[in-house]
Structure formats: structure tokens, C-alpha cells
Design a protein around this motif. Structure first.
Motif, PDB file in Angstrom:
ATOM      1  N   HIS A  56       5.412  -1.034 -22.358  1.00 13.93           N
ATOM      2  CA  HIS A  56       4.338  -0.710 -22.598  1.00 13.93           C
ATOM      3  C   HIS A  56       3.133  -1.702 -21.837  1.00 13.93           C
ATOM      4  CE1 HIS A  56       5.002   1.973 -25.954  1.00 13.93           C
ATOM      5  NE2 HIS A  56       6.253   1.035 -26.379  1.00 13.93           N
ATOM      6  N   LEU A  57       2.637  -1.047 -20.613  1.00 18.62           N
ATOM      7  CA  LEU A  57       1.759  -1.821 -19.663  1.00 18.62           C
ATOM      8  C   LEU A  57       0.445  -1.442 -19.728  1.00 18.62           C
ATOM      9  CD1 LEU A  57       4.427  -1.276 -16.778  1.00 18.62           C
ATOM     10  CD2 LEU A  57       4.240  -3.245 -18.563  1.00 18.62           C
ATOM     11  N   SER A  58      -0.552  -2.310 -19.488  1.00 17.19           N
ATOM     12  CA  SER A  58      -1.953  -2.251 -19.522  1.00 17.19           C
ATOM     13  C   SER A  58      -2.433  -2.960 -18.152  1.00 17.19           C
ATOM     14  CB  SER A  58      -2.555  -2.974 -20.626  1.00 17.19           C
ATOM     15  OG  SER A  58      -4.109  -3.086 -20.799  1.00 17.19           O
ATOM     16  N   GLY A  59      -3.003  -2.125 -17.383  1.00 14.61           N
ATOM     17  CA  GLY A  59      -3.557  -2.611 -16.060  1.00 14.61           C
ATOM     18  C   GLY A  59      -2.679  -1.688 -14.644  1.00 14.61           C
ATOM     19  N   GLU A  60      -3.190  -2.116 -13.672  1.00 13.63           N
ATOM     20  CA  GLU A  60      -2.814  -1.404 -12.466  1.00 13.63           C
ATOM     21  C   GLU A  60      -2.000  -2.164 -11.824  1.00 13.63           C
ATOM     22  OE1 GLU A  60      -4.855   0.813  -8.782  1.00 13.63           O
ATOM     23  OE2 GLU A  60      -5.897  -0.112  -9.849  1.00 13.63           O
ATOM     24  N   PRO A  61      -0.930  -1.799 -11.405  1.00  9.73           N
ATOM     25  CA  PRO A  61       0.130  -2.308 -10.421  1.00  9.73           C
ATOM     26  C   PRO A  61      -0.585  -2.286  -8.939  1.00  9.73           C
ATOM     27  CG  PRO A  61       1.308  -0.757 -11.361  1.00  9.73           C
ATOM     28  CD  PRO A  61       0.048  -0.452 -11.876  1.00  9.73           C
ATOM     29  N   ARG A  62      -1.383  -3.314  -8.465  1.00 13.92           N
ATOM     30  CA  ARG A  62      -1.815  -3.398  -6.960  1.00 13.92           C
ATOM     31  C   ARG A  62      -1.950  -4.909  -6.719  1.00 13.92           C
ATOM     32  NH1 ARG A  62      -8.309  -2.776  -7.267  1.00 13.92           N
ATOM     33  NH2 ARG A  62      -7.976  -3.767  -5.256  1.00 13.92           N
ATOM     34  N   GLN A  63      -2.192  -5.054  -5.322  1.00 10.20           N
ATOM     35  CA  GLN A  63      -2.056  -6.313  -4.772  1.00 10.20           C
ATOM     36  C   GLN A  63      -3.139  -7.196  -5.237  1.00 10.20           C
ATOM     37  OE1 GLN A  63      -2.032  -5.291  -0.478  1.00 10.20           O
ATOM     38  NE2 GLN A  63       0.196  -5.772  -0.286  1.00 10.20           N
ATOM     39  N   GLY A  64      -2.808  -8.499  -5.773  1.00  8.80           N
ATOM     40  CA  GLY A  64      -3.926  -9.285  -6.465  1.00  8.80           C
ATOM     41  C   GLY A  64      -4.261  -8.829  -7.970  1.00  8.80           C
ATOM     42  N   GLY A  65      -3.368  -7.767  -8.386  1.00  2.00           N
ATOM     43  CA  GLY A  65      -3.733  -7.470  -9.582  1.00  2.00           C
ATOM     44  C   GLY A  65      -2.867  -8.070 -10.845  1.00  2.00           C
ATOM     45  N   VAL A  66      -3.159  -7.677 -11.916  1.00  2.00           N
ATOM     46  CA  VAL A  66      -2.729  -8.417 -13.219  1.00  2.00           C
ATOM     47  C   VAL A  66      -2.471  -7.405 -14.231  1.00  2.00           C
ATOM     48  CG1 VAL A  66      -2.777  -9.806 -14.964  1.00  2.00           C
ATOM     49  CG2 VAL A  66      -3.579 -10.599 -12.998  1.00  2.00           C
TER      50      VAL A  66
END
Length: 305
Positions: A56-66
């Protein structure tokens, strides 16, 4: 003459001449149908109960992201891109993506029953700009030789601080801005210092006035409070928020906390200055998760909130 006829499984019916002629008697009961017995077959075991078997994940996988996450039920160990990933007692964890992270990443969980759950994440690219900065590449050092002599010791202090791994639950909080001020520098931008290409900008710059106080964006432990200005960072303060996540505050005019202090979200930490390599008073807020440099704006969100 009446006869008794045996029908089905032990049922007796009286019949007369009408029955013999094929015309059923009035109100005669219908002949019951005896269902066929099922043919015995192999015993099929009951299906096992459904298992909570995904992340279960909250947030966006992106460069510089968490991303904050929770592991599948009964997870005994986690890996992120092949490296061990810590989690708390409730199975919660944090992952982040470096400014130059690849376009995919892999989460893997090993469950108590030996099963393995794997999730491949597609990492969105960042969009970085080029910034011209009218500042010396060697910062506050007078010569390149002096810069090299001082820089090795400074980097050793920073590296030692990041190896501390203090215990804190600050990583689980919603981060706030250390100061609300004009954003004068963005994370990830390629910087050119008086014509000399430098490394990309590793944080976000907040152009508050000299002496403006700034606060802790989340709970944590002070892992470095520079006793004297560093060549580039000036008066440097570092806070460990737990789980490998830390904040660094650069160019400070003063520091109001010391190494080992436990700080709480909103607590005053120091004042904005222009020590080190700075062209004007501002607070540089940088963040790292282990070795990955990440964008503080993606944690703090809209400054107007």
C-alpha cells in the motif's frame, strides 16, 4: 378386486380398474420421483483464506520524490532495489528516488510463509532547468588550495553525521515549511557559477530576510551543528527525521540548537543568513534519504496551506 402395488422406496398405493385402464383415479397422488444419489468423487480441499499480499503506497514515484508505504501482512523482510529496507512495527516504511534515479525501481517483500511479493515502480522523470549564479565556485575560501584543504574535513563531518541513524518518527509526519518566503532556487537545477558548471542544486532556496527565524519542518534529532562556517554551506545544521531521512539547513546567521538535541515540528532552529557560498540572505533547505537527494517541496506541499 384391488391390488397393492409397490412404488418407489416403500410407498404403498391402492389401485382399481380405473388405474388398470390408464385413467388415473380422481385425487390420486402423483407418483413421487426419487432423486438419484450422487456418485462419490475425490475430496476437494477448501480454498485457503485470502491473504493481504500487496504493498500500500502513498505518493508518486518520480525523480526527487518520496513515497510512504505499508508492507503486505506477515512481511518478515523488505528490499528496495536489492538493498535491505527497514520498516516499523506496523509494517510502515519510506522510500525515495534520487534526482537522477532510473526509470524503474523494485520493491520486494518476503512473507512469513516463504512467499515473495514484488512490485515494480515506474519512476517519472524530473524537469530540471539551468541557473546562472554570480558566486565563486570555491565559496568562502580565498584560494582553490585553501578550499581543497578545508573541504575534505567538512565533507568528513557531513558524512559522519549521516551515518548516525537517529531514532525519530518525524519521517511519518506531514512536513511544514521551515519559513514561508519567496522561493529563489529550485531543487535539481543545473548551476553555472560565473561560467563554471557546478553540481545540480540539491535543495530549495527560501529568500527570507537576514535574521528571519526558521523552524523544524518535522520532528528529529540534531546530528550536525557546525561550530564554524563551512566553505560552501556556511553555518550548517542537519536534522535526522528517522528511517534514513534528514534535512540540512545552509547559510544560517546563527544556530539555536546543538548536536544531540531532540527537536519538534515548529520549534525554532536558528536564523537565516548568507554565510558560505551565498549571494544574499536565504535559507537553503536540502533533504536526503540515505544516498538519494530529494526535493523538499514534494514533502512540504503548497506554501499557502
Amino acid at each position: 378386486m384391488r391390488r397393492l402395488v409397490l412404488i418407489g422406496a416403500g410407498v404403498l398405493l391402492a389401485t382399481g380398474s380405473c388405474a388398470m385402464s390408464g385413467v388415473p383415479p380422481v385425487n390420486a397422488p402423483a407418483t413421487p420421483t426419487v432423486p438419484a444419489l450422487p456418485v462419490p468423487g475425490p475430496v476437494v480441499p477448501a480454498a485457503p483464506p485470502a491473504r493481504v499480499s500487496d504493498f500500500h503506497l502513498s505518493g508518486e514515484p518520480r525523480q526527487g520524490g518520496v513515497i510512504l508505504g505499508r508492507a503486505p501482512a506477515s512481511t518478515t523482510s523488505l528490499q528496495f532495489n536489492g538493498a535491505p529496507l527497514p520498516m516499523d512495527n506496523a509494517g510502515r516504511f519510506l522510500i525515495a528516488f534520487d534526482r537522477d534515479a532510473g526509470n524503474t525501481a523494485t520493491l520486494r517483500a518476503v512473507l512469513a510463509d516463504g512467499h515473495m511479493v514484488e512490485r515494480t515502480l515506474t519512476v517519472a522523470p524530473g524537469h530540471w532547468r539551468i541557473e546562472q549564479v554570480d558566486a565563486s565556485p570555491i565559496g568562502a575560501a580565498a584560494t582553490t588550495a585553501e578550499f581543497k584543504a578545508r573541504r575534505a574535513g567538512e565533507l568528513a563531518q557531513i558524512d559522519a553525521a549521516r551515518r548516525i541513524n537517529a531514532v525519530s518518527d518525524g519521517w511519518r509526519q506531514r512536513f511544514i515549511w521551515p519559513v514561508k518566503a519567496r522561493i529563489s532556487g529550485l531543487f535539481g537545477a543545473q548551476r553555472i557559477y560565473r561560467g563554471t558548471p557546478g553540481s545540480y542544486h540539491s535543495g530549495v532556496d527560501l529568500a527570507g530576510g537576514a535574521g528571519t527565524p526558521f523552524v523544524a519542518p518535522a520532528d528529529g534529532v540534531v546530528i550536525l551543528a557546525a561550530s564554524q562556517p563551512f566553505t560552501l554551506e556556511g553555518n550548517l545544521l542537519m536534522i535526522d527525521h528517522g528511517m534514513g531521512l534528514n534535512s540540512a539547513f545552509l547559510h544560517c546567521a546563527r544556530l539555536d540548537v546543538k548536536e544531540g538535541d531532540v527537536v519538534h515540528q515548529g520549534q525554532m532552529l536558528g536564523a537565516i543568513g548568507m554565510t558560505g557560498r551565498a549571494t544574499g540572505p536565504h535559507l537553503h533547505w536540502g533533504m536526503k534519504w540515505n544516498a538519494a537527494r530529494i526535493d523538499p517541496m514534494l514533502l512540504a506541499g503548497d506554501m499557502s496551506d
